[in-house]
Design an enzyme around this catalytic site. Structure first.
Site, short mmCIF file in Angstrom:
data_model
loop_
_atom_site.label_atom_id
_atom_site.label_comp_id
_atom_site.label_asym_id
_atom_site.label_seq_id
_atom_site.Cartn_x
_atom_site.Cartn_y
_atom_site.Cartn_z
N HIS A 1 -14.32 2.58 2.48
CA HIS A 1 -15.55 2.94 1.81
C HIS A 1 -15.57 4.43 1.56
O HIS A 1 -15.10 5.20 2.41
CB HIS A 1 -16.78 2.54 2.65
CG HIS A 1 -18.02 2.50 1.84
ND1 HIS A 1 -18.76 3.62 1.57
CD2 HIS A 1 -18.64 1.47 1.21
CE1 HIS A 1 -19.78 3.29 0.81
NE2 HIS A 1 -19.73 1.99 0.57
N ASP B 1 -18.55 -6.13 1.61
CA ASP B 1 -18.00 -7.25 0.85
C ASP B 1 -17.02 -8.11 1.65
O ASP B 1 -16.59 -9.15 1.16
CB ASP B 1 -17.28 -6.72 -0.40
CG ASP B 1 -18.25 -6.10 -1.38
OD1 ASP B 1 -19.31 -6.71 -1.60
OD2 ASP B 1 -17.98 -5.01 -1.90
N1 CMC Z 1 -6.33 -0.92 1.56
C1 CMC Z 1 -5.28 -0.07 1.76
N2 CMC Z 1 -5.37 1.27 1.70
C2 CMC Z 1 -6.57 1.78 1.40
C3 CMC Z 1 -7.70 0.99 1.18
C4 CMC Z 1 -7.54 -0.43 1.25
N3 CMC Z 1 -8.59 -1.24 1.06
N4 CMC Z 1 -8.77 1.76 0.90
C5 CMC Z 1 -8.32 3.02 0.95
N5 CMC Z 1 -6.99 3.04 1.26
C6 CMC Z 1 -6.16 4.23 1.46
C7 CMC Z 1 -5.79 4.88 0.14
O1 CMC Z 1 -4.58 4.36 -0.36
C8 CMC Z 1 -5.70 6.32 0.56
O2 CMC Z 1 -4.48 6.52 1.23
P1 CMC Z 1 -3.70 7.94 1.15
O3 CMC Z 1 -4.60 8.94 1.78
O4 CMC Z 1 -2.43 7.70 1.88
O5 CMC Z 1 -3.48 8.19 -0.32
C9 CMC Z 1 -6.82 6.49 1.58
O6 CMC Z 1 -6.97 5.18 2.16
C10 CMC Z 1 -8.14 6.95 1.01
O7 CMC Z 1 -8.51 6.05 -0.02
P2 CMC Z 1 -9.21 6.47 -1.37
O8 CMC Z 1 -8.93 5.45 -2.43
O9 CMC Z 1 -8.89 7.90 -1.69
O10 CMC Z 1 -10.74 6.41 -0.94
P3 CMC Z 1 -11.96 6.33 -1.91
O11 CMC Z 1 -13.12 6.86 -1.17
O12 CMC Z 1 -11.65 6.96 -3.23
O13 CMC Z 1 -12.12 4.74 -2.19
C11 CMC Z 1 -12.71 2.48 -1.97
C12 CMC Z 1 -13.01 3.93 -1.54
C13 CMC Z 1 -13.83 1.59 -1.49
C14 CMC Z 1 -12.68 2.40 -3.50
C15 CMC Z 1 -11.36 2.05 -1.37
O14 CMC Z 1 -11.41 2.09 0.03
C16 CMC Z 1 -10.92 0.66 -1.84
O15 CMC Z 1 -10.31 0.53 -2.90
N6 CMC Z 1 -11.25 -0.43 -1.06
C17 CMC Z 1 -10.95 -1.77 -1.48
C18 CMC Z 1 -12.00 -2.25 -2.47
C19 CMC Z 1 -13.32 -2.55 -1.80
O16 CMC Z 1 -13.41 -3.23 -0.78
N7 CMC Z 1 -14.44 -2.08 -2.44
C20 CMC Z 1 -15.78 -2.32 -1.96
C21 CMC Z 1 -16.46 -1.06 -1.49
S1 CMC Z 1 -17.98 -1.35 -0.58
C22 CMC Z 1 -19.07 -2.09 -1.67
C23 CMC Z 1 -19.34 -1.35 -2.93
O17 CMC Z 1 -19.24 -0.14 -3.04
O18 CMC Z 1 -19.69 -2.02 -3.87
#
Ligand code: CMC
Length: 428
Positions: free
Chosen positions: A307, A364
């Site tokens: 998140h 989720d």
């Molecule tokens: N699985 C594997 N690796 C992950 C995941 C995941 N679900 N989420 C983040 N990471 C890794 C990412 O690859 C990155 O690694 P590194 O630092 O080595 O490059 C690190 O963790 C930070 O991730 P980020 O993408 O920079 O973080 P963000 O704040 O931009 O993204 C997120 C947040 C929710 C989009 C992301 O965690 C994600 O894609 N999660 C899966 C989709 C999901 O469950 N979304 C629902 C969010 S909650 C409800 C809502 O908002 O609607």
């Protein structure tokens, strides 16, 4: 603590005031940055460090796992309030008295019809259409049927637009599902509560009475409360920014629905269930999928994990996990997917990759399991999220209007070609 931040650019110092929120959060007020510095801007892709507004609706502390609507904890609201009370709280700022709630509910019921011509629009969609696209289109189309919803300067018209959309949105939600499944389109029943009405409109079969199941009513009520607002997330920011051009309420909401659809946001609940299904089909090998999620050359992510804001745990996920157990046991449903989800969660919480990056289950991760046990088709999961988020979007849109926020219009750092002479086609 100083009440100013100093920025030095090319040897020249500039001072900017610090603003402190009611929960002691601190922000540098950079409103004058560009003018003061002769054109310097900030750049912050994904707005990871940028506050787009001041808001008095939802507070969350991602480090401590706190979520509050208008000061009330999500745990207490999920346990003690019902969804319509939360809707009122979010939009108008206080929990309603019984009299206020009765009037609000009566005003909503008064608008609980949708122009029959909306059915013609719905009819034009192929059955295979994803319900989120249909819902966004129908919400936008409501503007054509209720044109006063664009009179954004009239408080009276805005109140009408708010109760109208609260009344009509569940009907559209139910219709998108019924259309997909070839069922006749139902209207609600004004004798029922808001959530009971949603369930009846979704599930009533043409050849039998719909009997309410209190387990489903309670579960849906709780899920809707947990989804009701989440400060400046992607869809809410979209609603605020669309509305900042003084666009009407319904079209602003329609843009929020589109933003919610993506799998990194609300679409994650559908993606989680599809992922869990795929793991089950693949023999339940959670380790294989953990490895894929960690492999940077593989686009696969563990859906329902991570998140932007929560770096400890998502308090909504905690409540939903317990609710999933309760609902499945109350309904007598045994779903192997729940065991796969629990297994994945356990592994991830002990895996250095996830621990170091502070990736925890989000809202989720378990919600789809409850929706499935309730008989809601997987492609409707994100629609259910939208139904829950509706009051948050409305509250945020209304707040943006009441605070007379300027039009949202970010700057950019241009990195394209500098000036070049035009070449006629024969010279390229
Ligand atoms: N699985 C594997 N690796 C992950 C995941 C995941 N679900 N989420 C983040 N990471 C890794 C990412 O690859 C990155 O690694 P590194 O630092 O080595 O490059 C690190 O963790 C930070 O991730 P980020 O993408 O920079 O973080 P963000 O704040 O931009 O993204 C997120 C947040 C929710 C989009 C992301 O965690 C994600 O894609 N999660 C899966 C989709 C999901 O469950 N979304 C629902 C969010 S909650 C409800 C809502 O908002 O609607």
């Amino acid at each position: 603590m100083s009440d100013k931040a100093t920025l030095e650019i090319n040897g020249k110092k500039y001072e900017f005031p610090l603003k402190v929120g009611t929960e002691d959060e601190v922000a540098i007020d950079l409103k004058t940055l560009r003018n003061a510095t002769g054109g310097v801007i900030t750049i912050d892709p994904g707005y990871k460090n940028t506050g787009s507004c001041e808001s008095a609706i939802t507070f969350l502390d991602g480090e401590k796992g706190i979520l509050r609507y208008r000061g009330y904890s999500i745990e207490e609201l999920a346990e003690k309030a019902d969804f319509l009370e939360v809707v009122y709280l979010l939009i108008f700022g206080e929990l309603p008295t019984q009299e206020e709630l009765d009037k609000f509910e009566a005003d909503i019921k008064d608008k609980s019809m949708v122009d029959d011509d909306v059915k013609k629009i719905l009819d034009a969609f192929p059955k295979a259409a994803h319900p989120m696209g249909v819902l966004s289109s129908l919400t936008s189309a409501l503007t054509a049927f209720y044109p006063s919803s664009v009179d954004v300067d009239s408080e009276e018209d805005m109140y009408k637009a708010i109760v109208r959309i609260l009344a009509k949105f569940p009907i559209l939600v139910a219709w998108t599902m019924r259309k997909k499944h070839g069922l006749p389109l139902e209207y609600g029943d004004d004798n029922l509560g808001y959530v009971e009405n949603v369930l009846k409109m979704m599930f009533k079969k043409p050849n039998s009475e719909y009997v309410q199941n209190p387990i489903l009513v309670n579960a849906l009520d709780k899920l809707l409360i947990l989804h009701a607002d989440h400060e400046q997330n992607c869809s809410t920011s979209t609603v605020r920014i669309a509305g900042s051009s003084h666009a009407g309420l319904f079209v602003s909401l329609a843009s929020g629905i589109s933003a919610l659809w993506g799998p990194l946001h609300g679409g994650a609940n559908q993606a989680v269930l599809e992922m869990l299904e795929a793991i089950k089909e693949d023999g339940g090998d959670t380790k294989k999928y953990m490895a894929k999620a960690k492999d940077k050359s593989d686009p696969f992510r563990l859906m329902g994990f991570g998140h932007r804001v929560y770096k400890n745990f998502d308090p909504r996920a905690k409540i939903i996990k317990v609710a999933a157990d309760e609902v499945l046991s109350d309904l007598g449903v045994e779903d192997p997917i729940l065991d796969i989800a629990k297994g994945l969660e356990k592994e991830a919480l002990n895996d250095p990759y996830f621990v170091e990056r502070k990736l925890y289950p989000n809202v989720d991760f378990y919600s789809g399991i409850i929706y499935r046990a309730m008989g809601i088709p997987v492609e409707m999961f994100t629609v259910m999220f939208a139904l829950g988020r509706l009051p948050g979007w409305i509250a945020q849109w209304r707040e943006m209007r009441m605070r007379k926020e300027p039009i949202g219009r970010p700057r950019q750092l241009y990195v394209g070609e500098t000036y070049r002479d035009f070449k006629t086609i024969d010279k390229r």
